[in-house]
Design a protein around this motif. Structure first.
Motif, PDB file in Angstrom:
ATOM      1  N   PRO A  16       0.822  -1.219   0.000  1.00 29.53           N
ATOM      2  CA  PRO A  16       0.000   0.000   0.000  1.00 29.53           C
ATOM      3  C   PRO A  16       0.855   1.266   0.000  1.00 29.53           C
ATOM      4  O   PRO A  16       1.898   1.335   0.662  1.00 29.53           O
ATOM      5  N   GLY A  17       0.395   2.254  -0.760  1.00 30.95           N
ATOM      6  CA  GLY A  17       1.049   3.549  -0.762  1.00 30.95           C
ATOM      7  C   GLY A  17       2.152   3.707  -1.784  1.00 30.95           C
ATOM      8  O   GLY A  17       2.657   4.817  -1.977  1.00 30.95           O
ATOM      9  N   PHE A  18       2.551   2.627  -2.453  1.00 32.28           N
ATOM     10  CA  PHE A  18       3.612   2.722  -3.456  1.00 32.28           C
ATOM     11  C   PHE A  18       3.013   3.141  -4.793  1.00 32.28           C
ATOM     12  O   PHE A  18       1.974   2.631  -5.224  1.00 32.28           O
ATOM     13  N   ALA A  19       3.682   4.057  -5.477  1.00 30.66           N
ATOM     14  CA  ALA A  19       3.232   4.482  -6.802  1.00 30.66           C
ATOM     15  C   ALA A  19       3.611   3.459  -7.868  1.00 30.66           C
ATOM     16  O   ALA A  19       2.930   3.327  -8.885  1.00 30.66           O
ATOM     17  N   ARG A  20       4.662   2.711  -7.614  1.00 34.38           N
ATOM     18  CA  ARG A  20       5.188   1.758  -8.601  1.00 34.38           C
ATOM     19  C   ARG A  20       4.516   0.399  -8.442  1.00 34.38           C
ATOM     20  O   ARG A  20       4.296  -0.068  -7.328  1.00 34.38           O
ATOM     21  N   SER A  21       4.210  -0.240  -9.573  1.00 34.75           N
ATOM     22  CA  SER A  21       3.692  -1.603  -9.584  1.00 34.75           C
ATOM     23  C   SER A  21       4.615  -2.473 -10.426  1.00 34.75           C
ATOM     24  O   SER A  21       5.244  -1.999 -11.384  1.00 34.75           O
ATOM     25  N   TYR A  22       4.670  -3.750 -10.085  1.00 31.73           N
ATOM     26  CA  TYR A  22       5.601  -4.669 -10.747  1.00 31.73           C
ATOM     27  C   TYR A  22       4.896  -6.006 -10.950  1.00 31.73           C
ATOM     28  O   TYR A  22       4.248  -6.520 -10.028  1.00 31.73           O
ATOM     29  N   ALA A  23       4.991  -6.545 -12.148  1.00 35.48           N
ATOM     30  CA  ALA A  23       4.388  -7.843 -12.459  1.00 35.48           C
ATOM     31  C   ALA A  23       5.439  -8.743 -13.078  1.00 35.48           C
ATOM     32  O   ALA A  23       6.225  -8.318 -13.947  1.00 35.48           O
ATOM     33  N   PHE A  24       5.452  -9.995 -12.648  1.00 32.29           N
ATOM     34  CA  PHE A  24       6.481 -10.967 -13.034  1.00 32.29           C
ATOM     35  C   PHE A  24       5.762 -12.257 -13.406  1.00 32.29           C
ATOM     36  O   PHE A  24       5.063 -12.853 -12.588  1.00 32.29           O
ATOM     37  N   ALA A  74      12.926  -9.383 -19.911  1.00 29.93           N
ATOM     38  CA  ALA A  74      12.765 -10.828 -19.798  1.00 29.93           C
ATOM     39  C   ALA A  74      14.138 -11.456 -19.625  1.00 29.93           C
ATOM     40  O   ALA A  74      15.163 -10.833 -19.905  1.00 29.93           O
ATOM     41  N   PHE A  75      14.160 -12.696 -19.152  1.00 26.92           N
ATOM     42  CA  PHE A  75      15.414 -13.441 -19.081  1.00 26.92           C
ATOM     43  C   PHE A  75      15.113 -14.934 -19.166  1.00 26.92           C
ATOM     44  O   PHE A  75      14.008 -15.390 -18.879  1.00 26.92           O
ATOM     45  N   THR A  76      16.130 -15.678 -19.565  1.00 24.47           N
ATOM     46  CA  THR A  76      16.077 -17.136 -19.536  1.00 24.47           C
ATOM     47  C   THR A  76      17.187 -17.639 -18.645  1.00 24.47           C
ATOM     48  O   THR A  76      18.342 -17.226 -18.788  1.00 24.47           O
ATOM     49  N   GLY A  77      16.846 -18.516 -17.715  1.00 25.64           N
ATOM     50  CA  GLY A  77      17.828 -19.164 -16.865  1.00 25.64           C
ATOM     51  C   GLY A  77      17.880 -20.650 -17.152  1.00 25.64           C
ATOM     52  O   GLY A  77      17.211 -21.157 -18.056  1.00 25.64           O
ATOM     53  N   TYR A  78      18.654 -21.365 -16.369  1.00 25.79           N
ATOM     54  CA  TYR A  78      18.720 -22.809 -16.540  1.00 25.79           C
ATOM     55  C   TYR A  78      17.374 -23.464 -16.238  1.00 25.79           C
ATOM     56  O   TYR A  78      17.000 -24.445 -16.872  1.00 25.79           O
ATOM     57  N   ALA A  79      16.628 -22.924 -15.270  1.00 29.26           N
ATOM     58  CA  ALA A  79      15.404 -23.592 -14.820  1.00 29.26           C
ATOM     59  C   ALA A  79      14.137 -22.773 -15.016  1.00 29.26           C
ATOM     60  O   ALA A  79      13.051 -23.297 -14.785  1.00 29.26           O
ATOM     61  N   MET A  80      14.234 -21.518 -15.424  1.00 27.11           N
ATOM     62  CA  MET A  80      13.042 -20.681 -15.529  1.00 27.11           C
ATOM     63  C   MET A  80      13.231 -19.632 -16.610  1.00 27.11           C
ATOM     64  O   MET A  80      14.336 -19.130 -16.820  1.00 27.11           O
ATOM     65  N   THR A  81      12.130 -19.313 -17.289  1.00 27.43           N
ATOM     66  CA  THR A  81      12.062 -18.146 -18.165  1.00 27.43           C
ATOM     67  C   THR A  81      11.080 -17.173 -17.523  1.00 27.43           C
ATOM     68  O   THR A  81      10.076 -17.591 -16.942  1.00 27.43           O
ATOM     69  N   ALA A  82      11.366 -15.880 -17.618  1.00 27.21           N
ATOM     70  CA  ALA A  82      10.496 -14.900 -16.958  1.00 27.21           C
ATOM     71  C   ALA A  82      10.335 -13.659 -17.822  1.00 27.21           C
ATOM     72  O   ALA A  82      11.256 -13.244 -18.531  1.00 27.21           O
ATOM     73  N   TYR A  83       9.145 -13.077 -17.728  1.00 27.17           N
ATOM     74  CA  TYR A  83       8.788 -11.841 -18.432  1.00 27.17           C
ATOM     75  C   TYR A  83       8.190 -10.895 -17.387  1.00 27.17           C
ATOM     76  O   TYR A  83       7.375 -11.314 -16.559  1.00 27.17           O
ATOM     77  N   TYR A  84       8.580  -9.638 -17.410  1.00 30.61           N
ATOM     78  CA  TYR A  84       8.148  -8.741 -16.348  1.00 30.61           C
ATOM     79  C   TYR A  84       8.125  -7.302 -16.826  1.00 30.61           C
ATOM     80  O   TYR A  84       8.708  -6.947 -17.871  1.00 30.61           O
ATOM     81  N   PHE A  85       7.432  -6.472 -16.058  1.00 28.42           N
ATOM     82  CA  PHE A  85       7.413  -5.034 -16.329  1.00 28.42           C
ATOM     83  C   PHE A  85       7.197  -4.304 -15.019  1.00 28.42           C
ATOM     84  O   PHE A  85       6.706  -4.864 -14.033  1.00 28.42           O
ATOM     85  N   ASP A  86       7.581  -3.044 -15.006  1.00 33.74           N
ATOM     86  CA  ASP A  86       7.160  -2.161 -13.922  1.00 33.74           C
ATOM     87  C   ASP A  86       6.590  -0.892 -14.536  1.00 33.74           C
ATOM     88  O   ASP A  86       6.895  -0.534 -15.680  1.00 33.74           O
ATOM     89  N   CYS A  87       5.727  -0.227 -13.781  1.00 33.52           N
ATOM     90  CA  CYS A  87       5.072   0.975 -14.278  1.00 33.52           C
ATOM     91  C   CYS A  87       4.553   1.781 -13.088  1.00 33.52           C
ATOM     92  O   CYS A  87       4.464   1.273 -11.964  1.00 33.52           O
ATOM     93  N   THR A  88       4.244   3.029 -13.353  1.00 28.62           N
ATOM     94  CA  THR A  88       3.638   3.885 -12.332  1.00 28.62           C
ATOM     95  C   THR A  88       2.236   4.321 -12.749  1.00 28.62           C
ATOM     96  O   THR A  88       1.562   5.032 -12.004  1.00 28.62           O
ATOM     97  N   GLU A  89       1.824   3.894 -13.929  1.00 31.18           N
ATOM     98  CA  GLU A  89       0.475   4.212 -14.418  1.00 31.18           C
ATOM     99  C   GLU A  89       0.029   3.129 -15.401  1.00 31.18           C
ATOM    100  O   GLU A  89       0.838   2.347 -15.891  1.00 31.18           O
ATOM    101  N   GLN A  90      -1.248   3.073 -15.656  1.00 29.87           N
ATOM    102  CA  GLN A  90      -1.845   2.136 -16.607  1.00 29.87           C
ATOM    103  C   GLN A  90      -1.433   0.689 -16.325  1.00 29.87           C
ATOM    104  O   GLN A  90      -1.109  -0.071 -17.241  1.00 29.87           O
ATOM    105  N   PHE A  91      -1.432   0.319 -15.046  1.00 30.04           N
ATOM    106  CA  PHE A  91      -1.025  -1.036 -14.679  1.00 30.04           C
ATOM    107  C   PHE A  91      -1.890  -2.088 -15.363  1.00 30.04           C
ATOM    108  O   PHE A  91      -1.390  -3.097 -15.871  1.00 30.04           O
TER     109      PHE A  91
END
Length: 429
Positions: A30-38, A92-109
């Motif tokens: 709560p209270g953070f302007a930034r949002s992050y999705a992974f 995004a990144f690829t590792g030995y055991a996982m691939t991941a896609y992510y973004f951060d934003c302060t608006e239009q989450f």
């Protein structure tokens, strides 16, 4: 969604598994302007052999990484452009055991989250685009081949493991990616990008109900099938096929990686316990506050780039250390000698208590990092454990556990050494 609370950490998260298998977790800030999705995919570079629908499959090395590159293409536009139009910063990144896609934003989450889910769940592999990407990835592979640090680790893994696919670089080789076709990408996306093999973790001042609503809508038509059964080859012996490798490159000072092979732990909490035990063993044996580190540093055998720790990737586990050194063999001998001394004499309980408090404190402070929380939430969940259970894992570790690890693992027969020498050096492999 179900609320899970962790009073000891002062943390909580909302969780929901959708009917199609997609797992959602929302960590409220709560209270953070930034949002992050992974959005984590339980699929990495080592997942090249598997059984799908009862049929054994073997894909070229580097498919997971190739897919990561191609997932940003959508029929209507490149996802990078779509994120930019809505104030999202993706990666995004690829590792030995996982691939991941992510973004951060302060608006239009909400719109950015829709783009992320649509991007990862939409297979779009036109022939021309796939072929163009081949050259880009080949350049990336050659860049890593020119990195002494990367080559030292890759050579170490190749020396230590006889069968496990960790022997192969994450991006594959220039030759292996030449075998990757649009159909290969399509098949691997269908096999591993099914909702039941994904986890979406979101943190910020975000409404959990909104996350669930968007996830349901965007994954409603996603292809779903049982997750393939992976095959990492026969069980590895605890000895290393190759004890020592030497490579020459354009560098100013020799660099090295050394490793000691470990038995793979059981999944779940035991895997987390082993990681803690291995990292504590590294601190006690050759951490910055250890007598051995000070001696090696004073003798000029290591510098401030030296580090050591425990690594585990799907049935491949090792204790590793590395950095720059004018005499890597002497560093290996010193670590073996110190392990022998500790095995006989033990170590001070006060040192153990101090190190475990310090390690637990670092993990607790990392809970302030959106990136760290989401990454670890997914990585540990894919390994069968809830990351927020780490205080319980620390509480279960004893000095005897660490001492037993040193006695069992830091042994000459389990060791391998990878050295990169300057080109002008006359030493040969």
């Amino acid at each position: 969604m179900t609320l899970h609370e962790f009073p000891r950490l002062g943390e909580r998260y909302w969780e929901q598994r959708l009917e199609n298998g997609l797992l959602l977790r929302v960590v409220p800030k709560p209270g953070f302007a930034r949002s992050y999705a992974f959005l984590g995919v339980d699929y990495g570079s080592v997942d090249t052999s598997f059984t799908r629908g009862g049929i054994p499959c073997r894909t070229p090395d580097g498919v997971a990484h190739y897919l990561e590159h191609k997932m940003f293409d959508l029929p209507e536009d490149n996802a990078m452009n779509l994120f930019a139009a809505h104030g999202g910063y993706p990666n995004a990144f690829t590792g030995y055991a996982m691939t991941a896609y992510y973004f951060d934003c302060t608006e239009q989450f909400a719109e950015n989250l829709r783009i992320l889910l649509r991007m990862v769940l939409t297979p779009w592999f036109p022939d021309e685009s796939v072929e163009k990407e081949r050259g880009i990835i080949a350049q990336e592979i050659r860049m890593y081949e020119d990195s002494a640090d990367s080559r030292a680790y890759e050579d170490l893994f190749g020396a230590m493991f006889a069968h496990h696919p960790i022997r192969v670089p994450i991006a594959g080789t220039v030759e292996s990616i030449g075998e990757i076709t649009p159909q290969v990408l399509q098949d691997c996306h269908a096999a591993f990008y099914a909702p039941a093999n994904l986890m979406l973790c979101v943190t910020g001042d975000v409404d959990p109900a909104l996350v669930e609503e968007i996830a349901r809508a965007e994954s409603a038509n996603a292809h779903a099938e049982p997750v393939p059964v992976r095959d990492y080859g026969p069980a590895e012996a605890m000895t290393c096929p190759t004890k020592r490798t030497v490579r020459h490159m354009e560098i100013a000072m020799p660099t090295f990686c050394l490793g000691f092979k470990c038995e793979p732990p059981a999944r779940g909490l035991e895997s987390m316990r082993r990681e803690i035990i291995g990292d504590l063993a590294a601190e006690i044996l050759v951490g910055e506050s250890s007598a051995l580190y000070t001696r090696l540093y004073d003798e000029g055998l290591i510098n401030s780039d030296f580090s050591a720790g425990y690594e585990s990737v799907r049935d491949a586990c090792l204790f590793s250390a590395g950095g720059d050194s004018r005499d890597p063999d002497a560093v290996l001998r010193a670590i073996l000698d110190e392990a022998q001394r500790l095995s006989c004499e033990g170590f001070d309980r006060a040192l153990f208590d101090r190190l475990i408090r310090s390690s637990l404190g670092r993990r607790t402070r990392d809970l302030d990092s959106f990136e760290s929380v989401c990454y670890r939430m997914c990585a540990y969940r894919f390994d069968g454990v809830d990351y927020f259970s780490f205080p319980e894992a620390y509480a279960s570790v004893t000095p005897e556990d660490v001492l037993q690890f040193i006695r069992q693992v830091i042994r000459p027969e389990r060791a391998a050494l990878s050295i990169i020498l300057p080109n002008e050096s006359e030493e040969s492999a």
